[in-house]
Design an enzyme around this catalytic site. Structure first.
Site, PDB file in Angstrom:
ATOM      1  CE  LYS A  52      -3.779  -2.534   1.985  1.00 33.83           C
ATOM      2  NZ  LYS A  52      -4.459  -3.045   3.174  1.00 33.83           N
ATOM      3  CD  GLN A  96      -3.326  -4.722   6.249  1.00 30.38           C
ATOM      4  OE1 GLN A  96      -3.227  -3.762   5.481  1.00 30.38           O
ATOM      5  NE2 GLN A  96      -3.930  -5.844   5.915  1.00 30.38           N
ATOM      6  CG  ASP A 119      -9.893  -0.657   4.080  1.00 30.67           C
ATOM      7  OD1 ASP A 119      -9.526  -0.932   2.920  1.00 30.67           O
ATOM      8  OD2 ASP A 119      -9.224  -0.932   5.099  1.00 30.67           O
TER       9      ASP A 119
END
Ligand code: NAP
Length: 275
Positions: A52, A96, A119
């Site tokens: 990422k 995460q 997200d």
């Protein structure tokens, strides 16, 4: 002959478009910044986080990395998220997953401001998707829509079957196909006569988390098959939820694993950051 949908190429196209957009924004004095938080040092998570960060660098998005020790408490983590929510220079916050067992994932994800939830997991964004309002969309299903569109596959009016109903893939996938005017059926572990339903699909999206579960007996001749699954076998080789070798000859288009849906998730995360 069937088309093998090239997720690597399409994700690169998207990243290059975003790179241009970021450069144009920079020229106007505007920048984007993604905060990535990892708690603990799970090796798989470290790989995802590094990928990422790499994608941010490629596109020209600033990234802030928080590498927190395993023993970080839920309160400490929520405190950091609270600070990032307030910071005007941070546009996106990503935690995460999975988090260590002593931290409640749901409480943490709820702490992220919906307008920074790149997200697309916050109930506000999930709700916006379901009622057709703008908002962040979960990256993997958003990537599937891009794969279909950029491969010239029409969704409108098509019989779409989604195999799996998880909150991060199956459910948002179904909402997105509906938004594209597909006729959508969602199947899960309690579905009866599964094959009868999947064999109706013009577009079959498989996200059940079972290696090579779908063989040719689940697929209508000429269907489009999208495989979201990712598994590593005992020889360290990747495969999906679909038995590619057996299914591909019966399709008009299919995604491989690796190189299909997988690379799209980060591209769509970057797209959310630029939004
Ligand atoms: P999940 O949370 O485990 O959900 C699996 C879904 O499949 C559930 O809805 C379950 O039904 C259903 N299911 C399981 N066995 C079934 C069966 N025999 N028949 C019919 N339905 C069945 O999985 P997920 O998070 O959605 O992930 C699915 C796969 O995609 C995994 O392989 C995962 O690694 C992969 N994935 C890939 C990406 C990517 O970037 N490419 C991103 C996310 C996930 P119930 O609801 O009834 O239990």
């Amino acid at each position: 002959m069937y088309l093998v949908i090239d997720g690597k190429k399409i994700s690169q196209e998207i990243k290059d478009e975003l790179k241009e957009k970021a450069a144009a924004m920079k020229a106007q004095g505007e920048e984007r910044c993604l905060a990535v938080i990892q708690v603990g040092s799970d090796p798989a998570s470290t790989v995802y986080v590094n990928n990422k960060k790499k994608a941010c660098t490629y596109i020209g998005i600033n990234s802030l990395a928080y590498e927190l020790p395993e023993e970080t408490t839920e309160e400490e983590l929520i405190g950091i998220i609270g600070e990032l929510n307030e910071r005007a220079d941070v546009n996106g916050i990503l935690v995460q997953l999975p988090l260590p067992k002593h931290i409640n994932e749901e409480r943490v994800l709820l702490a992220i401001a919906p307008e920074k939830d790149v997200d697309g997991f916050h109930p506000v964004n999930v709700g916006n998707l379901s009622i057709g309002r703008p908002g962040y969309v979960s990256c993997t299903p958003a990537g599937v829509i891009q794969l279909l569109k950029r491969s010239g596959i029409e969704i409108e009016g098509k019989e779409c079957v989604v195999l799996g109903r998880s909150n991060i893939v199956g459910k948002p996938m179904a909402m997105l196909l509906l938004r594209e005017n597909g006729t959508v059926t969602v199947c899960h572990s309690r579905t009866k006569n599964l094959k009868e339903i999947t064999r109706r699909a013009d577009i079959l999206v498989v996200a059940i988390g079972k290696p090579k579960f779908v063989d040719e007996s689940y697929v209508k001749e000429g269907a489009v098959v999208i495989d979201v699954g990712i598994h590593r076998n005992e020889n360290n080789k990747l495969c999906g939820d679909v038995d590619f070798e057996r299914v591909a000859p019966h399709t008009s288009a299919i995604t491989p694993v690796p190189g299909g849906v997988g690379p799209m998730t980060i591209a769509m995360l970057m797209s959310n950051c630029m939004q």
